[in-house]
Scaffold this motif. Structure first.
Motif, PDB file in Angstrom:
ATOM      1  N   SER A   1      17.450   2.167   2.213  1.00  0.00           N
ATOM      2  CA  SER A   1      16.290   1.489   1.644  1.00  0.00           C
ATOM      3  C   SER A   1      16.776   0.462   0.622  1.00  0.00           C
ATOM      4  O   SER A   1      17.875   0.594   0.062  1.00  0.00           O
ATOM      5  CB  SER A   1      15.380   2.498   0.951  1.00  0.00           C
TER       6      SER A   1
ATOM      7  N   SER B   1      16.815  -7.045  13.616  1.00  0.00           N
ATOM      8  CA  SER B   1      15.415  -6.628  13.511  1.00  0.00           C
ATOM      9  C   SER B   1      14.842  -6.992  12.153  1.00  0.00           C
ATOM     10  O   SER B   1      13.673  -7.342  12.040  1.00  0.00           O
ATOM     11  CB  SER B   1      15.209  -5.159  13.876  1.00  0.00           C
TER      12      SER B   1
ATOM     13  N   THR C   1      -0.713   1.999   9.556  1.00  0.00           N
ATOM     14  CA  THR C   1      -0.317   3.409   9.451  1.00  0.00           C
ATOM     15  C   THR C   1      -1.480   4.310   9.880  1.00  0.00           C
ATOM     16  O   THR C   1      -2.646   3.944   9.708  1.00  0.00           O
ATOM     17  CB  THR C   1       0.100   3.779   8.004  1.00  0.00           C
TER      18      THR C   1
ATOM     19  N   ALA D   1       6.618   7.550   5.196  1.00  0.00           N
ATOM     20  CA  ALA D   1       5.768   8.485   5.945  1.00  0.00           C
ATOM     21  C   ALA D   1       5.045   9.434   5.002  1.00  0.00           C
ATOM     22  O   ALA D   1       4.085  10.098   5.385  1.00  0.00           O
ATOM     23  CB  ALA D   1       6.626   9.269   6.928  1.00  0.00           C
TER      24      ALA D   1
ATOM     25  N   GLU E   1       7.478  -0.022  10.116  1.00  0.00           N
ATOM     26  CA  GLU E   1       8.469   1.046   9.898  1.00  0.00           C
ATOM     27  C   GLU E   1       8.968   1.072   8.456  1.00  0.00           C
ATOM     28  O   GLU E   1       9.604   2.017   8.016  1.00  0.00           O
ATOM     29  CB  GLU E   1       9.640   0.899  10.884  1.00  0.00           C
ATOM     30  N   ARG E   2       8.663   0.000   7.710  1.00  0.00           N
ATOM     31  CA  ARG E   2       9.077  -0.013   6.299  1.00  0.00           C
ATOM     32  C   ARG E   2       8.263   0.956   5.453  1.00  0.00           C
ATOM     33  O   ARG E   2       8.688   1.352   4.370  1.00  0.00           O
ATOM     34  CB  ARG E   2       8.841  -1.409   5.721  1.00  0.00           C
TER      35      ARG E   2
ATOM     36  N   GLU F   1      20.420  -3.954  13.244  1.00  0.00           N
ATOM     37  CA  GLU F   1      19.522  -3.844  12.092  1.00  0.00           C
ATOM     38  C   GLU F   1      19.296  -5.221  11.456  1.00  0.00           C
ATOM     39  O   GLU F   1      18.180  -5.568  11.060  1.00  0.00           O
ATOM     40  CB  GLU F   1      20.107  -2.872  11.064  1.00  0.00           C
TER      41      GLU F   1
END
Ligand code: DC
Length: 462
Positions: free
Chosen positions: A196, A148, A293, A270, A266-267, A145
């Motif tokens: 987060s 990335s 997105t 959704a 990816e931050r 992590e």
């Protein structure tokens, strides 16, 4: 005044936590890694060997250094230069010399003394620089992590290079004899893996409160004011299908014409509202940003589009855009934008207000900060590398070019509201003070500069 010390390996999220804590508590924040990086950069420029302890110590003693949102070395802005791979490659060796550390530790303590407090992050802050800090945190995260996250910071789609570079630096930083990276006695270990920034911030604020040095809890953002007569409803399935088809065609064409990765997508949450805040360099930025997105994006678009062509206006309206008058603060557009956020949709706003050119994000308008503060929605800064080269000012048509999109860490409005202490009896601030909007705008400007630099650097890197 409160003193908070944060240590941990590269990519653990120290800067993000320090920045958020600084905003939440109204404290200044010092990134000591930037200081070691500045010495490393200077040594590269002066041709000083990274093994020459005495010469490096002399550089550290004589350089003029300011570390804030920008890093200035002998008057020059080196914010981007200190993050180069060349600096990454030698900084741990430079930082291992006691001669260098002595100079920088002295400056770090002076920084705290001048403010009678602050947040300081690095590798030896909890152990050596500020062993008596009110709160001492060792922040860590899993190796993959961390790699990335670093890759995202650098606008690099492939984390393998970052993984190797971080592992090499961690090994040197932890094994050196002078002030190695250790979990200091009494420091609290926080693990940010899979969490987060808001979640990590909340835990850290808990430690600050427990130490008895913090103001009260972070107030909730103000409730968006309902706008009489108009309610933005969530999109219907037909509207979503129309958006999906149009998006597939236009974004597909854009990706073929301007191929390149999206880093950090990816931050983005959704579900739920957020403000997407890209830099603005070309007339196609709105399309490039839609890559991040598949969710329907709502855009604030200049009202000239509707005036110039009713048909174009209708079409983009059907796609979720709505007009803003840029000549004056457009209250109606802002109210509508708040409704969109209240309905849980992501909103795109270009904080620079209009198309700009060049690598610098000079200033931003207050609209994005205002909307985030009033709605509680986070702001995600977005860098668009390569767009300006593809369509410089005056060009009628874009040229094929590689384009890299970088989505940065979110700015959380609640942390800025906490600084102002605006909580009313009900726990919600009744109004957002101008100073808070300004502070968030300035943080957004700095964040935009960071992601835009990363995106442009990634385009240059092939
Ligand atoms: O956090 P960073 O990656 O920007 O730090 C750059 C280097 O500086 C890293 O290799 C460790 C070193 N460093 C240090 O030795 N002591 C500090 N207080 C901060 C950073």
């Amino acid at each position: 005044m409160t003193t908070i010390a944060i240590d941990g390996p590269g990519g653990a999220g120290k800067s993000t936590l320090a920045r958020n804590l600084a905003a939440a508590l109204g404290l200044d924040w010092l990134d000591t890694g930037a200081m070691y990086r500045a010495v490393a950069l200077l040594s590269l420029r002066r041709g000083v060997d990274s093994a020459d302890a005495a010469a490096l110590g002399a550089l550290a003693a004589s350089m003029q250094l300011e570390v804030g949102t920008a890093v200035r070395l002998d008057g020059e802005d080196v914010t981007g230069a200190i993050r180069s791979t060349a600096v990454d490659g030698i900084v741990s060796k430079v930082a291992a010399h006691p001669e260098v550390r002595r100079q920088l530790v002295e400056r770090q303590r002076a920084w705290v003394a001048a403010r009678r407090g602050g947040i300081v992050e690095g590798r030896d802050i909890t152990s050596v620089v500020l062993p008596d800090a009110d709160v001492r945190i060792y922040l860590t995260a899993g190796g993959d992590e961390r790699a990335s996250r670093r890759a995202v910071e650098r606008g690099d789609a492939d984390p393998s290079a970052a993984r190797a570079s971080i592992a090499a630096r961690d090994a040197l930083d932890s094994s050196r004899p002078a002030s190695p990276l250790v979990v200091a006695d009494g420091a609290v270990v926080l693990d940010s893996t899979g969490r987060s920034p808001a979640d990590v911030l909340e835990e850290a604020l808990g430690l600050v409160r427990a130490a008895g040095v913090a103001p009260g809890p972070v107030p909730a953002p103000p409730a968006p004011r309902p706008v009489a007569g108009r309610v933005v409803r969530p999109p219907s399935p037909a509207e979503l299908r129309f958006y999906a088809v149009c998006r597939a065609i236009t974004v597909g064409a854009s990706e073929r014409f301007h191929p390149g990765p999206v880093v950090g997508a990816e931050r983005l949450p959704a579900s739920g509202a957020y403000v997407l805040a890209p830099v603005h360099r070309t007339n196609l930025d709105w399309l490039t940003v839609a890559r991040v997105t598949r969710r329907r994006l709502r855009y604030l678009v200049k009202d000239e589009v509707w005036r110039r062509s009713k048909l174009a206006g209708r079409l983009i309206e059907a796609l979720g855009a709505f007009p803003v008058d840029r000549s004056a603060p457009d209250r109606e557009a802002l109210a509508k934008a708040l409704e969109v956020l209240a309905a849980g949709e992501p909103l795109v706003i270009f904080p620079e207000g209009t198309r700009r050119s060049g690598p610098t994000v000079d200033d931003v308008r207050d609209g994005a900060a205002y909307l985030a503060l009033r709605s509680g929605a986070p702001i995600y800064p977005v860098g668009l590398g390569g767009m300006e080269a593809s369509m410089p000012r005056g060009a009628r048509l874009p040229r094929p070019r590689r384009v890299v999109v970088v989505v940065g860490e979110p700015l959380l409005p609640a942390t800025f509201l906490a600084t102002a202490g605006t909580a009313s009896a009900g726990g919600r601030p009744s109004r957002v003070p101008r100073s808070v909007t300004k502070a968030l705008s300035e943080a957004l400007r700095a964040a935009l500069q960071e992601v835009h630099d990363a995106a442009e650097a990634a385009v240059g890197g092939g």
